[in-house]
Structure formats: C-alpha cells, structure tokens
Design an enzyme around this catalytic site. Structure first.
Site, PDB file in Angstrom:
ATOM      1  N   GLN A 205       0.828  -1.200   0.000  1.00  0.00           N
ATOM      2  CA  GLN A 205       0.000   0.000   0.000  1.00  0.00           C
ATOM      3  C   GLN A 205       0.864   1.251   0.000  1.00  0.00           C
ATOM      4  O   GLN A 205       0.563   2.225  -0.683  1.00  0.00           O
ATOM      5  CB  GLN A 205      -0.902   0.023   1.228  1.00  0.00           C
ATOM      6  CG  GLN A 205      -2.080  -0.921   1.183  1.00  0.00           C
ATOM      7  CD  GLN A 205      -2.867  -0.868  -0.107  1.00  0.00           C
ATOM      8  OE1 GLN A 205      -2.924  -1.851  -0.828  1.00  0.00           O
ATOM      9  NE2 GLN A 205      -3.455   0.248  -0.425  1.00  0.00           N
TER      10      GLN A 205
ATOM     11  N   GLU B 266     -10.003   1.301   3.999  1.00  0.00           N
ATOM     12  CA  GLU B 266     -10.270   0.814   2.636  1.00  0.00           C
ATOM     13  C   GLU B 266     -10.073  -0.699   2.572  1.00  0.00           C
ATOM     14  O   GLU B 266     -10.930  -1.434   2.070  1.00  0.00           O
ATOM     15  CB  GLU B 266      -9.325   1.522   1.678  1.00  0.00           C
ATOM     16  CG  GLU B 266      -9.464   1.106   0.230  1.00  0.00           C
ATOM     17  CD  GLU B 266      -8.422   1.750  -0.657  1.00  0.00           C
ATOM     18  OE1 GLU B 266      -8.563   1.656  -1.893  1.00  0.00           O
ATOM     19  OE2 GLU B 266      -7.454   2.337  -0.139  1.00  0.00           O
ATOM     20  N   HIS B 267      -8.937  -1.165   3.048  1.00  0.00           N
ATOM     21  CA  HIS B 267      -8.626  -2.598   3.080  1.00  0.00           C
ATOM     22  C   HIS B 267      -8.389  -3.011   4.526  1.00  0.00           C
ATOM     23  O   HIS B 267      -7.624  -2.365   5.235  1.00  0.00           O
ATOM     24  CB  HIS B 267      -7.348  -2.910   2.288  1.00  0.00           C
ATOM     25  CG  HIS B 267      -7.327  -2.342   0.903  1.00  0.00           C
ATOM     26  ND1 HIS B 267      -6.688  -1.152   0.599  1.00  0.00           N
ATOM     27  CD2 HIS B 267      -7.852  -2.792  -0.259  1.00  0.00           C
ATOM     28  CE1 HIS B 267      -6.820  -0.906  -0.694  1.00  0.00           C
ATOM     29  NE2 HIS B 267      -7.524  -1.874  -1.245  1.00  0.00           N
TER      30      HIS B 267
ATOM     31  N   ASP C  49      -6.585  -6.590  -5.361  1.00  0.00           N
ATOM     32  CA  ASP C  49      -6.224  -5.547  -6.323  1.00  0.00           C
ATOM     33  C   ASP C  49      -6.260  -6.060  -7.758  1.00  0.00           C
ATOM     34  O   ASP C  49      -6.617  -5.333  -8.680  1.00  0.00           O
ATOM     35  CB  ASP C  49      -4.804  -5.036  -6.042  1.00  0.00           C
ATOM     36  CG  ASP C  49      -4.755  -4.037  -4.904  1.00  0.00           C
ATOM     37  OD1 ASP C  49      -5.817  -3.555  -4.483  1.00  0.00           O
ATOM     38  OD2 ASP C  49      -3.640  -3.750  -4.436  1.00  0.00           O
TER      39      ASP C  49
ATOM     40  N   HIS D 244     -53.559  16.807  -5.058  1.00  0.00           N
ATOM     41  CA  HIS D 244     -53.228  15.440  -4.659  1.00  0.00           C
ATOM     42  C   HIS D 244     -54.477  14.733  -4.144  1.00  0.00           C
ATOM     43  O   HIS D 244     -54.797  13.607  -4.544  1.00  0.00           O
ATOM     44  CB  HIS D 244     -52.174  15.451  -3.546  1.00  0.00           C
ATOM     45  CG  HIS D 244     -50.776  15.659  -4.025  1.00  0.00           C
ATOM     46  ND1 HIS D 244     -50.353  16.809  -4.623  1.00  0.00           N
ATOM     47  CD2 HIS D 244     -49.686  14.839  -3.970  1.00  0.00           C
ATOM     48  CE1 HIS D 244     -49.070  16.713  -4.935  1.00  0.00           C
ATOM     49  NE2 HIS D 244     -48.638  15.520  -4.547  1.00  0.00           N
TER      50      HIS D 244
END
Length: 459
Positions: free
Chosen positions: A279, A347-348, A384, A445
C-alpha cells in the site's frame, strides 16, 4: 522507521478523513470551459497538460485490437493475467447482479408493488496513466458495467504520441511535458488499450485529467455524455467528479489508499511487512497500519519493513508513506484492535490471524471496511488484481456508509405500482391518500386520489 505506539496514545487525528484535497478553482474553470466550448476547450487543455493533442480524440477499435494482439504475442503472460482477472471480475459482478432481483408482490389486496433493476444506457470509465498506468483499473471499472448490461461503455485515458507520429515528434522535439505533439493520431498507453479491448470497451478516447471528466459529464461534439462516471485519478480528477455529481452519477470520491492489518502471533513478519509496503508504494500519503497485541511481532514487522525497503524499487515513495503516515499500534487484545479498525473504517482490512474461533470472532466484530481479507493467504494484492473483487474501494473513513464499486453502480433500482380497483387494499390506499393530501394542504393530490376512490366505490 515506522511509528510504534500503544492504542491508548492514538490521537483523534488518526481517525479523521484523509482526502488531502481542496476546492480547486482551476477545476471549476475547466468544467465551465468544456461545458461551453466543447472539443475546442478539450484541445486547449490537452495541449497544455498532456504529451499529445491528437486531431481527434477517439481511438479506433482497430487500435485497441492491435494493442491486444501485440500483447498476446509479445507478453503472453500479461495477456493471460488480464484475461484471468477479467474473467473472475465478470463472474463475480454477474453473481452480484443476480442478488439484485426484480419482483412484484401484492402488499395488500389489489395493490401490487414491484422493483426492477435497469442498467444505465452509457457508462464512462476514467483510467489514469501517470507514473504507473493502471491497466488493472480498466478491468475494475469496465467489467462491472459490462456485467450490468450497459449498452455503451466508454473509456477515457491520457493521450500518448502514436507510433506513426513518433519520428516526426522526435524530429521537432515534441511529445514531452510542456511540448505536446499536436494534430497526430489518437493513441494511449499500450497496456491500457489492450486491457480495454479485452474487457469489452465500446469506445475509447485519448483524453485525460479533469477535462476528461468534464467531457464525460456534459458531452462535447465528439464525446458522448455518460450517465455514470467511475474510476480513479489525481486530486484534479477527484475534484471534477465531486463538482459534476448530479449531472452524472459517480462511484465515489477516493482519497489516499490505506490498509489496516490485525495480526496475531502466528503472522509472518515478512508477509505483514510486504502487505504494508504494497500500500505504501502507491503514494507518499498512503497509510499502512498494523494493530496487534503481540509487541514482539510489532518490532519484528518494523524491522522487516526497513529491510524490505532497502531493495524496493519504489522505496522513495514507500518510505515517505511509512515514515509520515504508517504506524504500528500495540493493543491490549483483539477486541481493542477490532474497535480501532471499525472507527478507522479502512479501505482494506486484513485479518492476518490463524484459522479458528478467534479469527472468526474478530471477523464478526468488524463491519466498517471496503474489503475484508481473511487469513494469512488472502493477500490484499489478490483483491487488487485477480480475485474477482473490485479494487475501487471507499477511503478516508467513507467505508462507514458505503461499499466499493460494484455492478450496483451501473444499475438503477426503480419501482412499479399496479392497482386493481374495488379491492380492499386499493380502497384503503385511496382513502389514505385523500386524507394525507388534505392534511398537507395539497388539494390536487387529494382530488386525484378522490377520483379513484369514487370510481372504486362505484360513485
């Protein structure tokens, strides 16, 4: 050297969002100019920022096919790897689509409600091609759109000088930053073009930066307007996506990439360090984090990071990331590690833990992450590249409220209503609609519902 600290010493800033962006006036100008000036504005910005300003932006499909053929002949292993990754991603995305079922159900007698999942007509995928042309991003952005059934999937990626024009460009000293080659044939990174063909792109354009996002959002004389726009990019691309949201749909606003690893004493320090560096090499502001109650493991991983950095070709970037944003957190137990991970919403998220009840328990405790990688063998880099999962994932804490890019992005979930007159449910719905319309002061309505009610009751 990576920072090592106790969980009790973590500051609140660690959990803050990390987009490293701001409101860029230059991007607003680009969007405004492209919206009003179309292709003329695109050529002006392309000549300013890119290596080539082709006479026309569209890359013929024959060029994409030829790039794929050259890859198949000259780089067969890469060609097969792309095909394998694409196949897995396509199968996974199709499985996702199956889970979004259409239905119609009778909620009350005579009142039939339904749901349909309809693909958008046109999707735009942006794929950057800077220091590291992200050919895997072609797979991750295009494939779910194809699986969703999108009729037209178009790709934009920064232009390159066409092989037919290189000799002339070199002779004139053009085709380099600040000195673009103008008027040649449309071309892009070879691997990106090959991947685009393999993945089923309908049209491709040699166009990059925020001007590409503007073209996809508004449409120009040569580039069609997209319903949704997906894909990674620099801060200018991210800002452009943010500003055009509403004109077109977008996948997400991605900040710097991040990984959070929870490890037990069975974890291999070499593997953990390698995953953290995978990363870190993305960007100097990427954030690699390890949390473990095993202090000895923490120091082994720190030493291993330093050792691996020595031979890493991307050392300069990775070392900056590790030194500025990386950290190893010593926790009192796995519950505390899971709690920190959930608050961080990475994220991961990797669970580098031995198979068994404890790993299963930790997996059940965490619920804020883009993707979860369970066990020593589930390397984040598999996600990935070649495991079927999409690698376009939420960052900067946004995993608290959203997941990653999926086939869902390219599907509209719409609803249907069918009413059978004279039934118990239809009468009840009509009476309730009359009442609610009057209560809100919306006379038209109420009248619309009352007309049906009268018909249902035979009045």
């Amino acid at each position: 050297m990576i920072r090592i600290e106790k969980a009790s010493d973590i500051d609140d800033g660690f959990f803050a969002g990390r987009d490293f962006g701001d409101s860029l006036e230059a991007v607003k100008d680009v969007l405004k100019d492209v919206k009003s000036g179309g292709d003329e504005a695109l050529h002006r910005y392309t000549a300013k920022f890119d290596l080539s300003d082709p006479a026309a932006f569209e890359i013929p499909l024959e060029e994409l096919r030829a790039a794929a053929d050259r890859m198949k002949a000259g780089q067969p292993e890469l060609y097969e790897s792309i095909c394998h990754s694409h196949d897995l991603a396509l199968r996974f995305a199709r499985k996702q689509k199956e889970s979004f079922g259409d239905f119609e159900t009778e909620l009350e007698e005579g009142v039939f409600t339904g749901q349909k999942n309809i693909p958008v007509d046109r999707a735009g995928a942006y794929v950057p091609a800077g220091r590291f042309p992200l050919l895997s991003s072609v797979i991750m952005t295009v494939t779910p759109a194809v699986a969703a059934g999108v009729k037209e999937v178009i790709l934009c990626t920064p232009p390159r000088v066409h092989p037919d024009d290189r000799a002339d460009a070199e002779k004139k000293g053009l085709g380099q930053p600040g000195k673009p080659y103008a008027g040649g044939k449309a071309y892009a990174d070879e691997n990106i073009m090959a991947a685009a063909y393999i993945c089923g792109v309908t049209k491709a354009y040699a166009l990059g930066g925020s001007q590409a996002i503007a073209a996809l959002a508004f449409g120009t004389q040569s580039i069609p307007k997209a319903d949704v726009i997906v894909g990674p990019g620099n801060k200018f691309v991210a800002e452009a996506k943010k500003l055009i949201y509403g004109t077109a749909g977008i996948d997400m606003l991605a900040g710097p990439t991040e990984v959070f690893i929870i490890a037990d004493s069975s974890a291999d320090p070499e593997w953990v360090a390698a995953d953290l560096l995978a990363q870190a090499e993305h960007d100097i502001v990427a954030q690699p984090v390890l949390a473990t109650p095993d202090e000895a493991l923490a120091h082994k991983v720190a030493a291993e990071i330093d050792r691996q950095l020595e031979a890493l070709p991307t050392r300069q970037t990775a070392a900056a990331s590790v030194g500025s944003f990386g950290r190893i957190i010593i926790t009192k137990d796995f519950d505390e590690a899971a709690s920190i991970a959930d608050r961080k919403a990475p994220e991961h998220l990797e669970l580098a833990m031995e198979e068994g009840a404890e790993r299963d328990r930790v997996a059940s405790l965490v619920h804020n992450y883009g993707s979860l990688f369970i066990g020593h063998n589930a390397a984040e880099v598999f996600g990935d590249y070649a495991a079927g999962l999409n690698h376009t994932l939420p960052t900067s804490g946004s995993a608290r409220f959203t997941g990653g890019l999926s086939v869902r992005m390219f599907l509209k979930t719409v609803t249907t209503l069918r009413v059978v007159p004279g039934k118990k449910g239809s009468l009840a719905s009509a009476k309730a609609a009359v009442c609610l319309g009057k209560a809100e002061g919306l006379a038209a309505h109420a009248r619309s519902a009352e007309l049906r009610l009268n018909a249902f009751e035979g009045r």
